[in-house]
Design a protein around this motif. Sequence first.
Motif, short mmCIF file in Angstrom:
data_model
loop_
_atom_site.label_atom_id
_atom_site.label_comp_id
_atom_site.label_asym_id
_atom_site.label_seq_id
_atom_site.Cartn_x
_atom_site.Cartn_y
_atom_site.Cartn_z
N LEU A 94 87.46 125.65 52.84
CA LEU A 94 86.85 124.97 53.99
C LEU A 94 85.43 125.49 54.21
O LEU A 94 85.03 126.52 53.65
N ALA A 95 84.67 124.80 55.03
CA ALA A 95 83.27 125.16 55.29
C ALA A 95 83.12 126.58 55.82
O ALA A 95 82.13 127.25 55.55
N ASP A 96 84.13 127.07 56.54
CA ASP A 96 84.05 128.43 57.09
C ASP A 96 84.46 129.52 56.09
O ASP A 96 84.50 130.69 56.41
N GLY A 97 84.79 129.12 54.84
CA GLY A 97 85.17 130.08 53.81
C GLY A 97 86.67 130.32 53.70
O GLY A 97 87.12 130.94 52.75
N SER A 98 87.44 129.86 54.66
CA SER A 98 88.90 130.02 54.60
C SER A 98 89.47 129.00 53.61
O SER A 98 88.77 128.08 53.17
N HIS A 99 90.72 129.18 53.25
CA HIS A 99 91.37 128.29 52.30
C HIS A 99 92.63 127.69 52.90
O HIS A 99 93.31 128.34 53.70
N VAL A 100 92.95 126.48 52.46
CA VAL A 100 94.22 125.84 52.78
C VAL A 100 94.79 125.26 51.49
O VAL A 100 94.05 124.90 50.58
N VAL A 101 96.11 125.21 51.44
CA VAL A 101 96.78 124.45 50.40
C VAL A 101 97.14 123.12 51.02
O VAL A 101 97.68 123.06 52.13
N ARG A 102 96.80 122.05 50.32
CA ARG A 102 97.10 120.71 50.81
C ARG A 102 98.08 120.05 49.85
O ARG A 102 97.84 119.98 48.65
N LEU A 103 99.20 119.60 50.41
CA LEU A 103 100.15 118.79 49.67
C LEU A 103 99.86 117.34 50.02
O LEU A 103 99.87 116.98 51.20
N GLU A 104 99.56 116.52 49.03
CA GLU A 104 99.26 115.11 49.29
C GLU A 104 100.32 114.23 48.64
O GLU A 104 100.74 114.47 47.50
N ASN A 105 100.73 113.22 49.39
CA ASN A 105 101.74 112.26 48.93
C ASN A 105 103.01 112.95 48.44
O ASN A 105 103.62 112.53 47.46
N LEU A 106 103.40 114.00 49.15
CA LEU A 106 104.62 114.74 48.80
C LEU A 106 105.83 113.85 48.99
O LEU A 106 105.93 113.12 49.97
N ASP A 107 106.73 113.94 48.03
CA ASP A 107 108.01 113.25 48.12
C ASP A 107 109.05 114.11 47.43
O ASP A 107 109.04 114.26 46.21
N THR A 108 109.92 114.74 48.22
CA THR A 108 110.98 115.57 47.69
C THR A 108 112.20 115.44 48.60
O THR A 108 112.13 114.77 49.63
#
Length: 186
Positions: A94-108
């Motif tokens: 992210l712009a502030d230097g932190s990180h995220v994991v993004r799950l997109e279109n998850l189907d389980t």
Amino acid sequence: MRRTRKARRGRLAGAVLALVVAGAGFGLYWFQPWKLWQDETVEEALPGTVRTSGTPRAEPSATASPAPGPQTVAGGDLVSHEHATSGTVKLIRLADGSHVVRLENLDTSNGPDLRVWLTDAPVKEGRAGWHVFDDGEHVSLGRLKGNKGSQNYPVPADADLSRYTSLTIWCDRFDVSFGAAELAGA
């Protein structure tokens, strides 16, 4: 004598019935089979992005520098393990230097005690990949918010991202991966 034998049989039958009921209750709590038919969809916007509500946006001036936005650092596609799983995984700075994991279109499938883990284990196809993720190092990003949709999971600031090469949707109750993705550099 006949009466005491009958009384003993009655007590024994009552004790067996109590054990069966307790065992069934524990089994239902432990396996939570109803979750196989319950879907939970979570749709989250990517942090650091602005959603407009249909109002026109002002054109940026030629001299204004664009604000740094989220950048994909690594990503991959989910493969199925214990349950059919699909979707895309992105590690985003992210712009502030932190990180995220993004799950997109998850189907389980839904299940008991599902977690999102960054791991150092290689992703293996099929049954070979079901149990490898708890053998090495991992960092838990928390409970899976929903078994369908697009979701964000903040990465702890002290996590050394160079150590983690994959992501798994991990069932902590049964020590098995529902699905996983290799995180290749973007």
